[in-house]
Design a protein around this motif. Structure first.
Motif, PDB file in Angstrom:
ATOM      1  N   GLN A 228      -9.720   6.579  -9.269  1.00 22.17           N
ATOM      2  CA  GLN A 228     -11.033   7.236  -9.228  1.00 22.17           C
ATOM      3  C   GLN A 228     -10.470   8.626  -8.807  1.00 22.17           C
ATOM      4  O   GLN A 228     -11.070   9.751  -9.015  1.00 22.17           O
ATOM      5  CB  GLN A 228     -11.990   6.744  -8.367  1.00 22.17           C
ATOM      6  N   TYR A 229      -9.833   8.730  -7.690  1.00 22.86           N
ATOM      7  CA  TYR A 229      -9.562   9.834  -7.201  1.00 22.86           C
ATOM      8  C   TYR A 229      -8.553  10.758  -8.128  1.00 22.86           C
ATOM      9  O   TYR A 229      -8.913  11.905  -7.898  1.00 22.86           O
ATOM     10  CB  TYR A 229      -8.541   9.508  -5.544  1.00 22.86           C
TER      11      TYR A 229
ATOM     12  N   MET B 187      -7.538  -2.329   3.117  1.00 22.44           N
ATOM     13  CA  MET B 187      -8.052  -2.272   1.804  1.00 22.44           C
ATOM     14  C   MET B 187      -7.261  -3.371   0.822  1.00 22.44           C
ATOM     15  O   MET B 187      -6.116  -3.210   0.948  1.00 22.44           O
ATOM     16  CB  MET B 187      -8.275  -0.985   1.255  1.00 22.44           C
TER      17      MET B 187
ATOM     18  N   ASP C  83      -8.534  -3.010  -4.794  1.00 24.91           N
ATOM     19  CA  ASP C  83      -9.625  -1.950  -4.684  1.00 24.91           C
ATOM     20  C   ASP C  83      -9.061  -0.826  -4.429  1.00 24.91           C
ATOM     21  O   ASP C  83      -9.070   0.203  -4.886  1.00 24.91           O
ATOM     22  CB  ASP C  83     -10.312  -2.420  -3.402  1.00 24.91           C
ATOM     23  N   LEU C  84      -7.622  -0.588  -3.881  1.00 16.53           N
ATOM     24  CA  LEU C  84      -6.907   0.588  -3.689  1.00 16.53           C
ATOM     25  C   LEU C  84      -6.544   1.333  -5.175  1.00 16.53           C
ATOM     26  O   LEU C  84      -6.562   2.498  -5.185  1.00 16.53           O
ATOM     27  CB  LEU C  84      -5.544   0.274  -2.817  1.00 16.53           C
TER      28      LEU C  84
ATOM     29  N   PHE D 285      -7.263  12.044   0.901  1.00 17.63           N
ATOM     30  CA  PHE D 285      -7.478  10.677   0.255  1.00 17.63           C
ATOM     31  C   PHE D 285      -7.217   9.725   1.530  1.00 17.63           C
ATOM     32  O   PHE D 285      -6.364   9.964   2.519  1.00 17.63           O
ATOM     33  CB  PHE D 285      -6.186  10.322  -0.592  1.00 17.63           C
TER      34      PHE D 285
ATOM     35  N   SER E 280     -10.600  12.568 -10.305  1.00 19.40           N
ATOM     36  CA  SER E 280     -11.519  13.550  -9.763  1.00 19.40           C
ATOM     37  C   SER E 280     -10.704  14.715  -9.474  1.00 19.40           C
ATOM     38  O   SER E 280     -11.324  15.991  -9.515  1.00 19.40           O
ATOM     39  CB  SER E 280     -12.088  13.213  -8.380  1.00 19.40           C
TER      40      SER E 280
ATOM     41  N   LYS F 181      -8.089   0.979  -7.911  1.00 21.30           N
ATOM     42  CA  LYS F 181      -9.335   1.547  -8.171  1.00 21.30           C
ATOM     43  C   LYS F 181      -9.456   3.062  -7.711  1.00 21.30           C
ATOM     44  O   LYS F 181      -9.897   3.814  -8.213  1.00 21.30           O
ATOM     45  CB  LYS F 181     -10.696   0.559  -8.082  1.00 21.30           C
ATOM     46  N   HIS F 182      -9.613   2.939  -6.380  1.00 20.70           N
ATOM     47  CA  HIS F 182      -9.793   4.036  -5.618  1.00 20.70           C
ATOM     48  C   HIS F 182      -8.687   5.352  -6.006  1.00 20.70           C
ATOM     49  O   HIS F 182      -9.315   6.481  -5.930  1.00 20.70           O
ATOM     50  CB  HIS F 182      -9.666   3.904  -3.851  1.00 20.70           C
ATOM     51  N   VAL F 183      -7.655   4.798  -6.099  1.00 23.25           N
ATOM     52  CA  VAL F 183      -6.480   5.947  -6.456  1.00 23.25           C
ATOM     53  C   VAL F 183      -6.824   6.480  -7.810  1.00 23.25           C
ATOM     54  O   VAL F 183      -6.746   7.593  -8.064  1.00 23.25           O
ATOM     55  CB  VAL F 183      -5.060   5.286  -6.471  1.00 23.25           C
TER      56      VAL F 183
ATOM     57  N   ASP G 143      -6.113   3.502   3.989  1.00 29.03           N
ATOM     58  CA  ASP G 143      -6.718   2.305   4.842  1.00 29.03           C
ATOM     59  C   ASP G 143      -5.839   1.290   4.396  1.00 29.03           C
ATOM     60  O   ASP G 143      -5.882   0.613   3.182  1.00 29.03           O
ATOM     61  CB  ASP G 143      -8.132   2.131   4.359  1.00 29.03           C
TER      62      ASP G 143
ATOM     63  N   HIS H  69       0.806  -1.215   0.130  1.00 27.26           N
ATOM     64  CA  HIS H  69       0.025  -0.204  -0.232  1.00 27.26           C
ATOM     65  C   HIS H  69       0.868   1.076   0.116  1.00 27.26           C
ATOM     66  O   HIS H  69       0.663   2.212  -0.527  1.00 27.26           O
ATOM     67  CB  HIS H  69      -0.882   0.210   1.282  1.00 27.26           C
TER      68      HIS H  69
END
Length: 207
Positions: free
Chosen positions: A199-200, A188, A192-193, A182, A203, A195-197, A185, A167
């Motif tokens: 998406q972030y 996680m 998934d991390l 951000f 944005s 994907k979140h990165v 976590d 991570h």
């Protein structure tokens, strides 16, 4: 930070970039003994004067001397600080970096990560042995200062660096990108991390 309190660590991680970029000086406390030889001191003063006067082009004599003395600083690039993910943002963001050996020897690394200068024959690198490490730091520093450092640059410069948890390949570099909000976590799943990165970053307009 207390290493037995993960919840506190998670809250602090997004602000590490602010701490380093806001500090006047970063001290690197090494577990190695460094010896400052007369040759190294002469080389160091030469580099320091070049940077102080902000010379953009080296003379032939300066280039020949720096090339001949490349090996004198190789030992200063040994140690965990130069290998870890977490120290990447220290090197990129800190205004001044002082390496302190266990024998009390101090060297200003800010001179040593400002690696390249054009010459009549190409580019001089401070150290052959340290070229890859140092040139990546230099590239990140210049991009950060000119506000052109982006998400795609960071993995290129940190991919070979070491970390205890995968991570940290993300968390250890967020400071240079300014990703303060951000949520950190470690529980996680790494997919998934990813994907979140993504998406972030989307944005924020980074990808």
């Amino acid at each position: 930070m207390p290493q037995d309190k993960q919840d506190e660590i998670n809250l602090e991680i997004p602000f590490m970039g602010d701490y380093y970029s806001g500090a006047k000086m970063t001290l690197v406390l090494s577990d190695k003994i460094y010896i400052v030889s007369e040759k190294f001191l002469r080389w160091y003063v030469t580099i320091y004067n070049i940077l102080k006067t902000q010379k953009e082009f080296l003379t032939t004599d300066e280039e020949l001397y720096l090339r001949s003395e490349n090996s004198t600083i190789a030992s200063f690039y040994e140690g965990m600080w130069f290998e870890r993910v977490w120290t990447y943002q220290e090197a990129v963001l800190s205004k001044e970096i002082i390496l302190v050996g266990v024998n009390g020897m101090c060297v200003n690394l800010s001179c040593m990560v400002a690696v390249t200068r054009p010459t009549a024959y190409g580019v001089v690198y401070i150290s052959t042995n340290a070229m890859i490490k140092a040139s990546k730091l230099q590239s990140s520093q210049e991009s950060y200062k000119t506000k052109t450092l982006c998400l795609t640059d960071v993995p290129k410069h940190t991919s070979s660096r070491k970390c205890y948890r995968i991570h940290d390949k993300f968390y250890g570099a967020f400071g240079v990108l300014g990703y303060r909000d951000f949520v950190v976590d470690y529980d996680m799943d790494i997919d998934d991390l990813n994907k979140h990165v993504a998406q972030y970053a989307y944005s924020k307009g980074d990808i």
